[in-house]
Design a protein around this motif. Structure first.
Motif, mmCIF file in Angstrom:
data_model
loop_
_atom_site.group_PDB
_atom_site.id
_atom_site.type_symbol
_atom_site.label_atom_id
_atom_site.label_comp_id
_atom_site.label_asym_id
_atom_site.label_seq_id
_atom_site.Cartn_x
_atom_site.Cartn_y
_atom_site.Cartn_z
ATOM 1 N N ALA A 30 2.284 -0.561 8.401
ATOM 2 C CA ALA A 30 2.933 0.692 7.995
ATOM 3 C C ALA A 30 1.937 1.846 7.973
ATOM 4 O O ALA A 30 2.346 3.015 7.936
ATOM 5 C CB ALA A 30 3.567 0.531 6.620
ATOM 6 N N GLY A 31 0.634 1.521 7.971
ATOM 7 C CA GLY A 31 -0.396 2.548 7.925
ATOM 8 C C GLY A 31 -1.050 2.713 6.574
ATOM 9 O O GLY A 31 -1.821 3.646 6.361
ATOM 10 N N MET A 32 -0.751 1.800 5.654
ATOM 11 C CA MET A 32 -1.342 1.876 4.321
ATOM 12 C C MET A 32 -2.849 1.649 4.406
ATOM 13 O O MET A 32 -3.303 0.695 5.028
ATOM 14 C CB MET A 32 -0.713 0.829 3.401
ATOM 15 N N PRO A 33 -3.658 2.527 3.792
ATOM 16 C CA PRO A 33 -5.109 2.317 3.787
ATOM 17 C C PRO A 33 -5.480 1.003 3.116
ATOM 18 O O PRO A 33 -4.736 0.473 2.286
ATOM 19 C CB PRO A 33 -5.625 3.514 2.979
ATOM 20 N N ALA A 34 -6.648 0.481 3.464
ATOM 21 C CA ALA A 34 -7.068 -0.830 2.977
ATOM 22 C C ALA A 34 -7.087 -0.906 1.457
ATOM 23 O O ALA A 34 -6.717 -1.932 0.873
ATOM 24 C CB ALA A 34 -8.446 -1.185 3.543
ATOM 25 N N ASP A 35 -7.501 0.163 0.794
ATOM 26 C CA ASP A 35 -7.605 0.099 -0.668
ATOM 27 C C ASP A 35 -6.245 0.098 -1.362
ATOM 28 O O ASP A 35 -6.141 -0.216 -2.548
ATOM 29 C CB ASP A 35 -8.470 1.229 -1.207
ATOM 30 N N GLY A 36 -5.184 0.429 -0.627
ATOM 31 C CA GLY A 36 -3.856 0.440 -1.218
ATOM 32 C C GLY A 36 -3.019 -0.783 -0.894
ATOM 33 O O GLY A 36 -1.972 -1.014 -1.516
ATOM 34 N N ARG A 37 -3.482 -1.598 0.057
ATOM 35 C CA ARG A 37 -2.672 -2.737 0.498
ATOM 36 C C ARG A 37 -2.466 -3.794 -0.578
ATOM 37 O O ARG A 37 -1.339 -4.286 -0.742
ATOM 38 C CB ARG A 37 -3.289 -3.358 1.750
ATOM 39 N N PRO A 38 -3.506 -4.195 -1.329
ATOM 40 C CA PRO A 38 -3.270 -5.217 -2.358
ATOM 41 C C PRO A 38 -2.234 -4.788 -3.392
ATOM 42 O O PRO A 38 -1.355 -5.575 -3.771
ATOM 43 C CB PRO A 38 -4.662 -5.415 -2.983
ATOM 44 N N GLY A 39 -2.319 -3.533 -3.835
ATOM 45 C CA GLY A 39 -1.373 -3.047 -4.831
ATOM 46 C C GLY A 39 0.035 -2.965 -4.282
ATOM 47 O O GLY A 39 1.003 -3.312 -4.972
ATOM 48 N N ALA A 40 0.173 -2.519 -3.032
ATOM 49 C CA ALA A 40 1.500 -2.424 -2.429
ATOM 50 C C ALA A 40 2.104 -3.807 -2.212
ATOM 51 O O ALA A 40 3.297 -4.026 -2.451
ATOM 52 C CB ALA A 40 1.410 -1.669 -1.097
ATOM 53 N N THR A 41 1.273 -4.746 -1.776
ATOM 54 C CA THR A 41 1.746 -6.117 -1.584
ATOM 55 C C THR A 41 2.207 -6.718 -2.908
ATOM 56 O O THR A 41 3.280 -7.330 -3.003
ATOM 57 C CB THR A 41 0.631 -6.983 -0.970
ATOM 58 N N ALA A 42 1.401 -6.536 -3.948
ATOM 59 C CA ALA A 42 1.760 -7.057 -5.272
ATOM 60 C C ALA A 42 3.049 -6.417 -5.775
ATOM 61 O O ALA A 42 3.884 -7.092 -6.397
ATOM 62 C CB ALA A 42 0.622 -6.805 -6.262
#
Length: 205
Positions: free
Chosen positions: A156-168
């Motif tokens: 989707a284009g989510m930056p690496a630092d935001g992926r864990p939080g978005a996945t959770a």
């Protein structure tokens, strides 16, 4: 001490997936029991019993009766009841069909498919909700599912630092929806809010 799935307090243990236990032999005769028993068959029978009778009624003795063997025969393939429950938990996640990693389908539709699949899994196997909270959910099938959700969010284009939080956020939303009676419309609306939130956090060129 930790509280196990049956409510009893036991010494802390590590996951069956972290203890380096190789699957034991297939079709091995042990203690005079018939051949043809293996971890896969035992795990499949465990899933069936949990579906039919629930977590509270499940026991190694009941499982052995289902398999027409002695309880000691089951322990030849798994060390503890908790180990077997972990195996059953991951087997349930193995039912999920994951979108192809090379799929060109829109990431939003892939995320909707993954979320709907997870919700359906929780509905088919109510005991999964409890075990997901009791154990480290790090079996291969569960890990593959979580990784696929993360990959979709990455696409989707989510930056690496935001992926864990978005996945959770996605996983916890579906898990929460699976523990309460929520209508299809409410679930869909909440999921669309999450998708919109992910979109809002994706940097624009």
């Amino acid at each position: 001490m930790v509280r196990a799935a049956d409510g009893a307090e036991r010494p802390a243990r590590t996951s069956v997936w972290l203890e380096g236990r190789a699957p034991r032999g297939r079709g091995v005769r042990h203690g005079g029991q018939p051949s043809g028993l293996d971890r896969e068959r035992i795990t499949a029978a465990t899933v069936r019993l949990l579906d039919a009778e629930g977590l509270a009624r499940f026991s190694m003795r009941r499982l052995a009766a289902e398999l027409n063997v002695t309880a000691m025969s089951v322990y030849w393939y798994v060390d503890t009841k908790d180990d077997l429950l972990e195996l059953a938990l991951d087997a349930a996640f193995g039912e999920l069909g994951l979108p192809d990693a090379e799929s060109k389908e829109d990431w939003r539709d892939q995320l909707r498919t993954l979320a709907a699949g997870y919700r359906g899994l929780l509905a088919r196997h109510p005991w999964v909700t409890t075990l997901t909270g009791d154990f480290l959910n790090i079996g291969p099938c569960s890990t593959a599912f979580t990784s696929r959700v993360g990959q979709v969010i990455r696409d989707a284009g989510m930056p690496a630092d935001g992926r864990p939080g978005a996945t959770a956020a996605v996983l916890q939303f579906v898990y929460g929806a699976g523990t309460v009676e929520s209508g299809e419309r409410d679930f869909g609306f909440g999921l669309e809010l999450l998708i919109a939130g992910i979109e809002a956090k994706v940097p624009r060129d």
